[in-house]
Design a protein around this motif. Structure first.
Motif: not given
Length: 163
Positions: A80, A111, A113-114, A116, A130-133, A137, A140, A163
């Motif tokens: 992250a 990856s 968290c962020v 990503a 993909c996922s991220t914090h 969003h 991203f 991710s």
């Protein structure tokens, strides 16, 4: 034995994702060893160069090796990262060619968290989920409109890209 490359990102990184990831693999090796089996992972911190990175003015991490020292790895872990994501991506762009080369040669890429944002900047997520914090969003989506952000997912698996 599987080779695991944990990236020592330039700029600000969440130290817990570096230390926690490293410790998980070291602990797995320890448990294997005490049960009479061989360690399963060769874990290294990998940098663009061998220069130490200082995070939050308190923690310094020096890479074990550079991307130029590793011909083949099995898993790349992107920690992250924090701060201005455009700057983070710019600071770490020298990883991108190496990550893509390793992926084309069989490595998986994950990856945290962020992290990503760095993963998406490599191009490996184009057209993939993909996922991220959740707080990231909007940024991203703005920066990577060709990636299918799935805000309801904690983890995604897209052909060896996580991710």
């Amino acid at each position: 034995m599987k080779h695991v490359s944990i990236l020592v990102a330039r700029g600000a990184a969440a130290v817990s994702t570096l230390e926690g990831t490293y410790s998980a693999f070291v602990q797995a090796n320890h448990l294997l060893t005490v049960s009479g089996r061989k360690p399963a992972f060769d874990v290294q911190f990998v940098g663009i160069d061998k220069g130490p990175q200082t995070y939050h003015r308190l923690f310094t991490l020096t890479p074990d090796v550079t991307i130029n020292d590793i011909e083949k790895t099995d898993l790349i872990i992107i920690p992250a990262v924090n701060g201005n994501m455009e700057q983070v991506i710019s600071d770490n762009k020298d990883f991108f060619g190496w990550i893509n080369f390793q992926y084309r040669n069989g490595a998986e890429v994950a990856s945290m968290c962020v992290g990503a944002f760095i993963l998406a900047a490599t191009g490996l997520l184009k057209g993939k989920k993909c996922s991220t914090h959740w707080l990231a969003h909007n940024d991203f989506r703005r920066m990577f409109p060709d990636v299918m952000l799935v805000p309801d997912r904690v983890i995604t698996d897209e052909q060896g890209v996580y991710s």
